[in-house]
Design a protein around this motif. Structure first.
Motif, PDB file in Angstrom:
ATOM      1  N   UNK A 164     -25.914 -16.531 -88.943  1.00 28.49           N
ATOM      2  CA  UNK A 164     -26.551 -17.792 -89.283  1.00 28.49           C
ATOM      3  C   UNK A 164     -27.656 -17.544 -90.311  1.00 28.49           C
ATOM      4  N   UNK A 165     -28.067 -18.600 -90.968  1.00 28.14           N
ATOM      5  CA  UNK A 165     -29.172 -18.533 -91.917  1.00 28.14           C
ATOM      6  C   UNK A 165     -30.092 -19.721 -91.675  1.00 28.14           C
ATOM      7  N   UNK A 166     -31.412 -19.480 -91.715  1.00 30.34           N
ATOM      8  CA  UNK A 166     -32.423 -20.520 -91.475  1.00 30.34           C
ATOM      9  C   UNK A 166     -32.275 -21.113 -90.074  1.00 30.34           C
ATOM     10  N   UNK A 167     -31.911 -20.265 -89.128  1.00 33.30           N
ATOM     11  CA  UNK A 167     -31.725 -20.712 -87.759  1.00 33.30           C
ATOM     12  C   UNK A 167     -32.057 -19.561 -86.803  1.00 33.30           C
ATOM     13  N   UNK A 168     -32.634 -19.906 -85.658  1.00 30.69           N
ATOM     14  CA  UNK A 168     -32.892 -18.922 -84.600  1.00 30.69           C
ATOM     15  C   UNK A 168     -32.341 -19.475 -83.295  1.00 30.69           C
ATOM     16  N   UNK A 169     -31.552 -18.646 -82.614  1.00 34.77           N
ATOM     17  CA  UNK A 169     -30.975 -19.032 -81.331  1.00 34.77           C
ATOM     18  C   UNK A 169     -31.293 -17.938 -80.328  1.00 34.77           C
ATOM     19  N   UNK A 170     -31.934 -18.314 -79.231  1.00 37.73           N
ATOM     20  CA  UNK A 170     -32.274 -17.348 -78.189  1.00 37.73           C
ATOM     21  C   UNK A 170     -31.819 -17.879 -76.840  1.00 37.73           C
ATOM     22  N   UNK A 171     -31.097 -17.038 -76.108  1.00 40.94           N
ATOM     23  CA  UNK A 171     -30.679 -17.408 -74.755  1.00 40.94           C
ATOM     24  C   UNK A 171     -31.497 -16.598 -73.756  1.00 40.94           C
ATOM     25  N   UNK A 172     -31.623 -17.130 -72.542  1.00 40.51           N
ATOM     26  CA  UNK A 172     -32.515 -16.507 -71.560  1.00 40.51           C
ATOM     27  C   UNK A 172     -31.811 -15.542 -70.618  1.00 40.51           C
ATOM     28  N   UNK A 173     -30.527 -15.283 -70.867  1.00 39.05           N
ATOM     29  CA  UNK A 173     -29.782 -14.400 -69.978  1.00 39.05           C
ATOM     30  C   UNK A 173     -29.048 -15.159 -68.895  1.00 39.05           C
ATOM     31  N   UNK A 174     -29.312 -16.439 -68.772  1.00 43.58           N
ATOM     32  CA  UNK A 174     -28.611 -17.269 -67.800  1.00 43.58           C
ATOM     33  C   UNK A 174     -27.784 -18.300 -68.527  1.00 43.58           C
ATOM     34  N   UNK A 175     -27.911 -19.574 -68.121  1.00 45.04           N
ATOM     35  CA  UNK A 175     -27.185 -20.625 -68.821  1.00 45.04           C
ATOM     36  C   UNK A 175     -28.140 -21.592 -69.489  1.00 45.04           C
ATOM     37  N   UNK A 176     -29.201 -21.026 -70.064  1.00 47.85           N
ATOM     38  CA  UNK A 176     -30.172 -21.860 -70.766  1.00 47.85           C
ATOM     39  C   UNK A 176     -30.472 -21.263 -72.149  1.00 47.85           C
ATOM     40  N   UNK A 177     -30.769 -22.168 -73.093  1.00 49.13           N
ATOM     41  CA  UNK A 177     -31.222 -21.734 -74.414  1.00 49.13           C
ATOM     42  C   UNK A 177     -32.744 -21.804 -74.399  1.00 49.13           C
ATOM     43  N   UNK A 178     -33.387 -20.662 -74.581  1.00 51.89           N
ATOM     44  CA  UNK A 178     -34.839 -20.610 -74.521  1.00 51.89           C
ATOM     45  C   UNK A 178     -35.490 -20.945 -75.859  1.00 51.89           C
ATOM     46  N   UNK A 179     -34.713 -20.822 -76.942  1.00 51.74           N
ATOM     47  CA  UNK A 179     -35.262 -21.169 -78.256  1.00 51.74           C
ATOM     48  C   UNK A 179     -34.133 -21.605 -79.177  1.00 51.74           C
ATOM     49  N   UNK A 180     -34.326 -22.736 -79.838  1.00 55.00           N
ATOM     50  CA  UNK A 180     -33.363 -23.188 -80.842  1.00 55.00           C
ATOM     51  C   UNK A 180     -34.145 -23.835 -81.976  1.00 55.00           C
ATOM     52  N   UNK A 181     -34.134 -23.152 -83.107  1.00 55.93           N
ATOM     53  CA  UNK A 181     -34.922 -23.586 -84.253  1.00 55.93           C
ATOM     54  C   UNK A 181     -34.059 -23.673 -85.506  1.00 55.93           C
ATOM     55  N   UNK A 182     -34.314 -24.684 -86.296  1.00 51.66           N
ATOM     56  CA  UNK A 182     -33.708 -24.797 -87.625  1.00 51.66           C
ATOM     57  C   UNK A 182     -34.854 -24.903 -88.618  1.00 51.66           C
ATOM     58  N   UNK A 183     -34.864 -23.980 -89.563  1.00 56.32           N
ATOM     59  CA  UNK A 183     -35.970 -23.906 -90.524  1.00 56.32           C
ATOM     60  C   UNK A 183     -37.317 -23.790 -89.821  1.00 56.32           C
ATOM     61  N   UNK A 184     -37.322 -23.061 -88.693  1.00 57.70           N
ATOM     62  CA  UNK A 184     -38.565 -22.813 -87.962  1.00 57.70           C
ATOM     63  C   UNK A 184     -39.052 -23.970 -87.125  1.00 57.70           C
TER      64      UNK A 184
END
Length: 254
Positions: A164-184
């Motif tokens: 991906x570009x200009x995007x951050x995706x972080x999962x918490x190890x379970x079934x949740x997204x802990x961080x989802x950013x587009x252009x910060x």
């Protein structure tokens, strides 16, 4: 022998435009000639092929850039994957500005479409063709903030290292997204997003069916052509080393 018949095919494509139409006046059956290791080389044909072969090899070995590190597709944040995602973003964004389309917000490409590494040293035309043998088109998908969450859910479910570009995706190890950013920035449900990707993914390739909820805008830009131009514009490639995909306690193995 295998390379010889590959050259036959290339030369045939080069010459077909110069041939005049043939009038078939007689049709009859001939004996099949099977291509095997027992088939003898035709020295006369080799003499015809060699100049074309040398010309093709010369062009493919032309230096277009240089890298001080190996560019590969390993890991969730591969330097080659991130670089090509950035090039996709930049190419689509430039096209959008020239065609009265709002700025691109992010880009997504598939790791499976990257077929080789680029070794440390000079980068040649051949390297780019080996990395990107499929010349897909770049498209822009217009998506509302309400439906774009499907893209993040895809990464949560698959934990796949599609760059991906200009995007951050972080999962918490379970079934949740802990961080989802587009252009910060966090996702705004009232915003319209413009995501650059390939026509293959936009049409549901790699099970990215979330793109079907958006509006596809074709650009006519071929990905390999764009990458070639980008490498030519950057005589010394700077490989991205930032972290964009963070899958904590990753469950799915690559």
């Amino acid at each position: 022998m295998k390379n010889k018949f590959l050259v036959f095919g290339i030369i045939g494509l080069l010459l077909v435009g110069c041939k005049t139409p043939l009038n078939i006046t007689n049709i009859h059956t001939e004996k099949n000639i099977y291509i095997t290791s027992q088939l003898q080389d035709d020295k006369a044909m080799d003499a015809v092929i060699q100049p074309y072969k040398h010309e093709l090899e010369g062009k493919m070995n032309t230096k277009i850039s240089h890298t001080n590190v190996e560019l590969n597709k390993s890991g969730d944040n591969s330097n080659l994957g991130n670089l090509l995602a950035d090039y996709t973003f930049e190419g689509a964004d430039a096209w959008a500005k020239n065609n009265n389309i709002p700025p691109i917000d992010a880009a997504v490409i598939n790791i499976g479409g990257i077929r080789n590494i680029i070794p440390k040293g000079d980068i040649t035309l051949k390297n780019i063709y080996e990395v990107m043998p499929f010349n897909n088109e770049i498209v822009i998908v217009k998506m509302s903030g309400k439906v774009i969450d499907g893209m993040f859910q895809y990464y949560l479910k698959t934990q796949q290292n599609n760059p991906v570009s200009h995007m951050i995706i972080e999962t918490d190890g379970g079934d949740m997204i802990s961080k989802k950013l587009i252009n910060g920035k966090t996702i705004d449900e009232n915003k319209t997003y413009y995501i650059a990707t390939s026509d293959y993914l936009a049409l549901g390739g790699d099970n990215m069916f979330f793109f079907s909820k958006g509006e596809m805008i074709p650009t006519g830009i071929k990905m390999r052509d764009l990458f070639l131009e980008k490498f030519k514009q950057n005589p010394e490639v700077s490989a991205p080393d930032d972290v964009r995909l963070i899958f904590r306690n990753k469950k799915v193995q690559e």
